[in-house]
Design an enzyme around this catalytic site. Structure first.
Site, short mmCIF file in Angstrom:
data_model
loop_
_atom_site.label_atom_id
_atom_site.label_comp_id
_atom_site.label_asym_id
_atom_site.label_seq_id
_atom_site.Cartn_x
_atom_site.Cartn_y
_atom_site.Cartn_z
N HIS A 33 54.31 71.98 103.74
CA HIS A 33 55.78 72.04 103.69
C HIS A 33 56.37 71.78 105.09
O HIS A 33 57.36 71.08 105.22
CB HIS A 33 56.26 73.43 103.25
N LYS A 145 51.12 65.39 97.15
CA LYS A 145 50.12 66.14 96.39
C LYS A 145 50.56 66.24 94.92
O LYS A 145 49.77 66.12 94.02
CB LYS A 145 49.90 67.54 96.96
N LEU A 180 46.38 71.69 100.87
CA LEU A 180 47.08 72.97 101.00
C LEU A 180 48.00 73.15 99.80
O LEU A 180 48.66 72.22 99.35
CB LEU A 180 47.89 73.01 102.30
#
Ligand code: PAF
Length: 281
Positions: A33, A145, A180
């Site tokens: 992020h 992702k 992640l």
């Protein structure tokens, strides 16, 4: 960093802010992020992050209640990343009444995550359109992702003629290759050690395809079997066209992507790998 919850406050704070860039999130922020926040700076004058765990995109057996909520830590990270404004609405700020108007993605997206999480992209598209209407950004960033999500949101933006540039950010990985994700927090130590297998298998498929392999169904099946033999419960491993996520045809030069979703313990992990256009062998 300014923090706003009511929509009216945010709208006031966004007056005369130049080109606004939005990074929508559900919080529990990690380096992936933060990379989006940092990248956002290059696309405008004011970077706005949003944090909202959107009930509409969770199915009845999904992890809405479990989903980690870490607003204080998230605020520290956003401040350190130089984000200008955080929009962190409560449920009643964003959904003061039951949401009855929705954005329905097309049938063609009822596959991959659209098949295994019915209604998920409808919930995502609805909240993102609502966030777009509230923040009125000129650009927005989403991680690659969630590859299918990025495609659904790009297509929605184009088809509804929203004047917003949609920018995809590269997936950030741990040293061992695991993408992640907030959901990695659900993994036990043993599962965390097992988890990088997902990306390793995608890399293996990529290598095989680049070397000329054309039996995609076999590659998909072998990867899913290997995952399941190691305790995973696989929803899909799928080689698709990057352009529209449909099944690859015979055109050997098109760019492909291999996508996977599989459950390891309490975590449903997704990942993908873009495979460059092949050389036509
Ligand atoms: O990717 C996410 O975190 C969410 O799906 C999004 C885009 C913030 C919508 O709730």
């Amino acid at each position: 960093m300014q923090i706003h919850s009511p929509i009216t406050d945010l709208r006031l704070a966004l007056k005369n802010r130049g080109r606004v860039v939005l990074v929508p999130t559900m919080g529990n922020l990690h380096a992936g992020h933060i990379a989006l926040m940092t990248a956002a700076r290059a696309h405008g004058d004011t970077v706005v992050a949003s944090i909202f765990v959107n009930r509409l995109q969770f199915g009845p057996s999904d992890d809405f209640d479990l989903y980690p909520r870490t607003l204080n830590e998230d605020c520290d990270k956003l401040t350190a990343a130089g984000v200008d404004l955080l929009f962190a609405p409560s449920e009643s700020d964003l959904y003061p009444e039951a949401q009855q108007y929705h954005v329905e993605p097309p049938q063609s997206q009822n596959q991959l995550d659209g098949e295994f999480r019915p209604g998920h992209f409808r919930g995502v598209a609805t909240v993102v359109l609502k966030l777009f209407n509230i923040v009125q950004p000129q650009a927005a960033l989403f991680g690659k992702k969630d590859y299918q999500q990025l495609m659904v949101l790009r297509n929605m933006t184009r088809q509804l003629a929203l004047p917003i540039d949609i920018i995809g950010g590269e997936t950030v990985r741990a040293d061992d290759g695991l993408a992640l994700s907030s959901r990695n927090a659900y993994l036990s130590a043993a599962e965390r050690a097992e988890a990088p297998r997902l990306q390793r298998l995608l890399q293996r498929i990529g290598t095989a395809i680049r070397a000329g392999e054309t039996d995609f169904a076999r590659l998909e099946r072998e990867a899913a079997n290997e995952l399941d033999q190691h305790g995973w419960k696989t929803d899909y491993v799928a080689v698709r066209r990057q352009a529209d996520l449909q099944l690859p045809g015979d055109d050997r030069k098109q760019a492909l992507v291999v996508l996977a979703a599989s459950r390891l313990g309490a975590a449903r992990l997704i990942d993908n790998l873009e495979i460059d256009a092949r050389d036509g062998r």
